[in-house]
Design a protein around this motif. Sequence first.
Motif, mmCIF file in Angstrom:
data_model
loop_
_atom_site.group_PDB
_atom_site.id
_atom_site.type_symbol
_atom_site.label_atom_id
_atom_site.label_comp_id
_atom_site.label_asym_id
_atom_site.label_seq_id
_atom_site.Cartn_x
_atom_site.Cartn_y
_atom_site.Cartn_z
ATOM 1 N N ILE A 1 -3.429 -11.112 0.359
ATOM 2 C CA ILE A 1 -4.447 -11.955 1.922
ATOM 3 C C ILE A 1 -3.416 -13.587 0.831
ATOM 4 C CG2 ILE A 1 -5.911 -13.109 1.621
ATOM 5 C CD1 ILE A 1 -7.362 -10.923 1.360
ATOM 6 N N ARG A 2 -2.869 -13.465 -0.370
ATOM 7 C CA ARG A 2 -1.697 -14.820 -1.190
ATOM 8 C C ARG A 2 -0.671 -15.107 -0.050
ATOM 9 N NH1 ARG A 2 -6.028 -13.583 -4.919
ATOM 10 N NH2 ARG A 2 -7.299 -15.394 -5.091
ATOM 11 N N ALA B 1 -11.527 -11.854 0.582
ATOM 12 C CA ALA B 1 -10.384 -11.132 -0.716
ATOM 13 C C ALA B 1 -11.207 -10.969 -2.093
ATOM 14 C CB ALA B 1 -9.242 -12.116 -0.875
ATOM 15 N N LEU C 1 -7.391 -19.262 -1.992
ATOM 16 C CA LEU C 1 -5.898 -18.581 -1.765
ATOM 17 C C LEU C 1 -4.795 -19.116 -1.974
ATOM 18 C CD1 LEU C 1 -7.944 -18.139 1.619
ATOM 19 C CD2 LEU C 1 -7.810 -16.530 -0.342
ATOM 20 N N SER D 1 -6.682 -8.848 -2.660
ATOM 21 C CA SER D 1 -5.849 -10.463 -3.052
ATOM 22 C C SER D 1 -5.564 -11.046 -2.905
ATOM 23 C CB SER D 1 -7.113 -11.813 -3.584
ATOM 24 O OG SER D 1 -7.061 -11.440 -4.817
#
Length: 153
Positions: free
Chosen positions: A70-71, A45, A95, A67
């Motif tokens: 991705i979270r 990320a 994360l 990122s």
Amino acid sequence: QRSAGHVWNAQRNLAALIGAGVLDRYPELRLTSLECGHGWLAFWASRLDELAEMAPHAIAPLKHKPSEYIRGPQYFQSIQLHEGEQSLRHALEALGEDTLMFATDYPHSESWFPKSVEGVLGWTSISETARRKLLWENAARCYRRYGVRAPAG
């Protein structure tokens, strides 16, 4: 080759889908990376954020930093028992609690089930909220089951 292949393919696929703007174009789409662990995800990320800033000409215009995709709420990642409690704590810290989900991999021949369940339940440093998301809520959101919704924000 097999031990590295899952992670490498997950990294490439995740980067390609985010970098092409697929998650912006299809906001209802859910992506998962399964059977490739979670220890690499926080690093990846950060790396994708760096590359997106350094070489914006190489990717589609994105609404968010890589990122942030991705979270969540569109991306989910299964954990692997062998990476352990400390690795999971680090990933949760980096994360957040809305991406990772537990999977037994049962009845696959390489599954640690039922040992995997006992192992994860024995990880005492994971908060109850994170545990509930890891063991149920994130997978329910990923697969859109039982009315569980993405977190606000």
